[in-house]
Write an enzyme that holds these catalytic residues in place. Structure first.
Site, PDB file in Angstrom:
ATOM      1  N   ASP A   1      -7.375  -6.088   3.483  1.00 41.47           N
ATOM      2  CA  ASP A   1      -6.763  -4.770   3.561  1.00 41.47           C
ATOM      3  C   ASP A   1      -6.854  -4.195   4.976  1.00 41.47           C
ATOM      4  O   ASP A   1      -7.941  -3.891   5.458  1.00 41.47           O
ATOM      5  CB  ASP A   1      -7.463  -3.842   2.557  1.00 41.47           C
ATOM      6  CG  ASP A   1      -6.778  -2.496   2.432  1.00 41.47           C
ATOM      7  OD1 ASP A   1      -5.686  -2.322   2.996  1.00 41.47           O
ATOM      8  OD2 ASP A   1      -7.346  -1.617   1.748  1.00 41.47           O
TER       9      ASP A   1
ATOM     10  N   MET B   1      -8.611   8.740  -0.690  1.00 40.24           N
ATOM     11  CA  MET B   1      -9.545   9.124   0.390  1.00 40.24           C
ATOM     12  C   MET B   1      -9.997  10.563   0.198  1.00 40.24           C
ATOM     13  O   MET B   1      -9.182  11.426  -0.125  1.00 40.24           O
ATOM     14  CB  MET B   1      -8.842   9.007   1.744  1.00 40.24           C
ATOM     15  CG  MET B   1      -8.224   7.646   1.994  1.00 40.24           C
ATOM     16  SD  MET B   1      -7.411   7.625   3.600  1.00 40.24           S
ATOM     17  CE  MET B   1      -6.700   5.979   3.572  1.00 40.24           C
TER      18      MET B   1
ATOM     19  N   ASP C   1      -4.492   3.951  -2.222  1.00 41.86           N
ATOM     20  CA  ASP C   1      -5.647   4.370  -1.415  1.00 41.86           C
ATOM     21  C   ASP C   1      -6.031   5.813  -1.695  1.00 41.86           C
ATOM     22  O   ASP C   1      -5.261   6.730  -1.417  1.00 41.86           O
ATOM     23  CB  ASP C   1      -5.307   4.232   0.076  1.00 41.86           C
ATOM     24  CG  ASP C   1      -5.179   2.778   0.496  1.00 41.86           C
ATOM     25  OD1 ASP C   1      -6.106   2.015   0.232  1.00 41.86           O
ATOM     26  OD2 ASP C   1      -4.132   2.422   1.086  1.00 41.86           O
TER      27      ASP C   1
ATOM     28  N   HIS D   1      -1.029  -1.161  -4.415  1.00 42.64           N
ATOM     29  CA  HIS D   1      -2.323  -0.804  -3.842  1.00 42.64           C
ATOM     30  C   HIS D   1      -2.317   0.693  -3.563  1.00 42.64           C
ATOM     31  O   HIS D   1      -1.422   1.211  -2.884  1.00 42.64           O
ATOM     32  CB  HIS D   1      -2.565  -1.600  -2.555  1.00 42.64           C
ATOM     33  CG  HIS D   1      -3.910  -1.376  -1.947  1.00 42.64           C
ATOM     34  ND1 HIS D   1      -5.028  -2.061  -2.363  1.00 42.64           N
ATOM     35  CD2 HIS D   1      -4.326  -0.540  -0.963  1.00 42.64           C
ATOM     36  CE1 HIS D   1      -6.077  -1.658  -1.653  1.00 42.64           C
ATOM     37  NE2 HIS D   1      -5.674  -0.728  -0.789  1.00 42.64           N
TER      38      HIS D   1
ATOM     39  N   MET E   1     -11.858   5.208  -1.512  1.00 44.15           N
ATOM     40  CA  MET E   1     -12.606   5.462  -0.282  1.00 44.15           C
ATOM     41  C   MET E   1     -13.213   6.844  -0.426  1.00 44.15           C
ATOM     42  O   MET E   1     -12.848   7.795   0.270  1.00 44.15           O
ATOM     43  CB  MET E   1     -11.674   5.359   0.927  1.00 44.15           C
ATOM     44  CG  MET E   1     -11.361   3.909   1.282  1.00 44.15           C
ATOM     45  SD  MET E   1      -9.883   3.755   2.281  1.00 44.15           S
ATOM     46  CE  MET E   1      -8.654   3.741   0.990  1.00 44.15           C
TER      47      MET E   1
ATOM     48  N   HIS F   1      -8.010   1.691  -4.704  1.00 42.43           N
ATOM     49  CA  HIS F   1      -9.042   1.508  -3.683  1.00 42.43           C
ATOM     50  C   HIS F   1      -9.667   2.866  -3.394  1.00 42.43           C
ATOM     51  O   HIS F   1      -9.053   3.708  -2.738  1.00 42.43           O
ATOM     52  CB  HIS F   1      -8.367   0.900  -2.438  1.00 42.43           C
ATOM     53  CG  HIS F   1      -9.279   0.730  -1.270  1.00 42.43           C
ATOM     54  ND1 HIS F   1      -8.794   0.484   0.006  1.00 42.43           N
ATOM     55  CD2 HIS F   1     -10.632   0.743  -1.151  1.00 42.43           C
ATOM     56  CE1 HIS F   1      -9.810   0.362   0.842  1.00 42.43           C
ATOM     57  NE2 HIS F   1     -10.937   0.520   0.172  1.00 42.43           N
TER      58      HIS F   1
ATOM     59  N   MET G   1     -12.209  -5.223   4.281  1.00 42.73           N
ATOM     60  CA  MET G   1     -11.464  -4.322   5.156  1.00 42.73           C
ATOM     61  C   MET G   1     -11.297  -4.990   6.516  1.00 42.73           C
ATOM     62  O   MET G   1     -12.284  -5.362   7.161  1.00 42.73           O
ATOM     63  CB  MET G   1     -12.196  -2.987   5.330  1.00 42.73           C
ATOM     64  CG  MET G   1     -12.267  -2.125   4.082  1.00 42.73           C
ATOM     65  SD  MET G   1     -10.688  -1.809   3.292  1.00 42.73           S
ATOM     66  CE  MET G   1      -9.768  -1.017   4.612  1.00 42.73           C
TER      67      MET G   1
ATOM     68  N   SER H   1       0.837  -1.198   0.000  1.00 45.94           N
ATOM     69  CA  SER H   1       0.000   0.000   0.000  1.00 45.94           C
ATOM     70  C   SER H   1       0.872   1.247   0.000  1.00 45.94           C
ATOM     71  O   SER H   1       1.568   1.538   0.980  1.00 45.94           O
ATOM     72  CB  SER H   1      -0.914  -0.001   1.215  1.00 45.94           C
ATOM     73  OG  SER H   1      -1.625   1.214   1.236  1.00 45.94           O
TER      74      SER H   1
HETATM   75  C1  DX5 Z   1      -6.790   1.788   5.038  1.00 39.99           C
HETATM   76  C2  DX5 Z   1      -6.232   1.499   3.666  1.00 39.99           C
HETATM   77  C3  DX5 Z   1      -5.166   0.475   3.662  1.00 39.99           C
HETATM   78  C4  DX5 Z   1      -3.912   0.877   4.406  1.00 39.99           C
HETATM   79  C5  DX5 Z   1      -3.284  -0.363   4.945  1.00 39.99           C
HETATM   80  O1  DX5 Z   1      -7.869   2.660   4.907  1.00 39.99           O
HETATM   81  O2  DX5 Z   1      -7.262   1.033   2.812  1.00 39.99           O
HETATM   82  O3  DX5 Z   1      -4.839   0.065   2.338  1.00 39.99           O
HETATM   83  O4  DX5 Z   1      -3.006   1.559   3.588  1.00 39.99           O
HETATM   84  O5  DX5 Z   1      -2.223  -0.009   5.747  1.00 39.99           O
HETATM   85  P1  DX5 Z   1      -1.607  -0.994   6.860  1.00 39.99           P
HETATM   86  O6  DX5 Z   1      -1.146  -2.231   6.130  1.00 39.99           O
HETATM   87  O7  DX5 Z   1      -0.511  -0.205   7.433  1.00 39.99           O
HETATM   88  O8  DX5 Z   1      -2.727  -1.326   7.829  1.00 39.99           O
HETATM   89 ZN    ZN Z   2      -6.708   0.134   0.817  1.00 35.31          ZN
END
Ligand code: DX5
Ligand code: ZN
Length: 213
Positions: free
Chosen positions: A172, A34, A32, A30, A65, A63, A134, A5
């Site tokens: 994840d 947000m 993220d 990956h 969010m 991903h 998740m 990630s």
């Molecule tokens: C959380 C993200 C994850 C995050 C995981 O909202 O979707 O992808 O980056 O990070 P770790 O592996 O540090 O929990």
């Molecule tokens: Zn993620």
């Protein structure tokens, strides 16, 4: 399969960290995204994704969010997404959203928050390529793994087998060397790892160890 990630990477040295992943046993990046509305945090957006795409030699697993993700499917395709995952909780017309993602030539993923039962996917399991479970509440890296996820994987695996779906199970949040092998044993296909990779002494070794767990 391991998907590091990028949220946990060093943003001031993003190219270096991308090249590390290129040369590792990782399968996907990956990414993220947000929006500060669907989740209480803002990460980064389309320009950063485009910059990652320039250097990445592996598929980008994006991903989202964000609220109402159906507004941005084309934009994420154009920015370089190969797999586009939306939250079930964020998209009212999920079936239509999935069809649009696929019609853009991307693999379609659906992510579930920890409180959402896997059974809520029963009507669309044959239409999706990835289910992202998740294992923390989305919004932040570095949180602790929620153990109930193990049971959810098993239930989902059975649903996938029974419906002859080709969906991969992605986990994840809070994935590390302690829980990786059990996650695989329960039926996980893709492990996302942020802190366990980028905050470790040797990210490349950590990816390899997670892969071999
Ligand atoms: C959380 C993200 C994850 C995050 C995981 O909202 O979707 O992808 O980056 O990070 P770790 O592996 O540090 O929990
Ligand atoms: Zn993620």
């Amino acid at each position: 399969m391991i998907a590091p990630s990028v949220l946990a990477a060093d943003f001031a040295n993003l190219q270096r960290d991308i090249e590390m992943v290129n040369g590792s046993e990782a399968a996907w990046f990956h990414i993220d995204i947000m929006d500060g509305i669907f989740v209480p945090n803002i990460s980064f957006g389309l320009p950063v994704l485009k910059a990652i795409k320039k250097h990445a030699q592996k598929p980008l697993d994006v991903h989202l969010m964000i609220a109402k993700p159906e507004r941005y499917i084309k934009e994420f395709k154009n920015a370089g997404a190969d797999i586009l995952t939306v939250h079930l909780e964020a998209s009212t017309h999920l079936h239509r959203t999935i069809q649009e993602i696929r019609s853009e030539g991307m693999l379609a993923g659906v992510a579930l928050n920890p409180h959402t039962p896997v059974e809520s996917l029963s009507e669309i399991l044959n239409d999706i390529d990835v289910v992202c479970l998740m294992s923390v509440n989305p919004g932040f890296g570095g949180q602790s793994f929620i153990p109930r996820t193990f049971d959810k994987i098993q239930i989902l695996k059975e649903m996938i087998t029974n419906s002859q779906s080709k969906a991969r199970i992605e986990i994840d949040g809070g994935v590390n060397l302690e829980n990786a092998s059990e996650l695989k044993n329960k039926g996980a296909d893709v492990l996302v790892a942020g802190n366990a990779v980028f905050k470790s002494e040797s990210p490349i070794k950590s990816i390899s160890m997670l892969n071999k767990s």
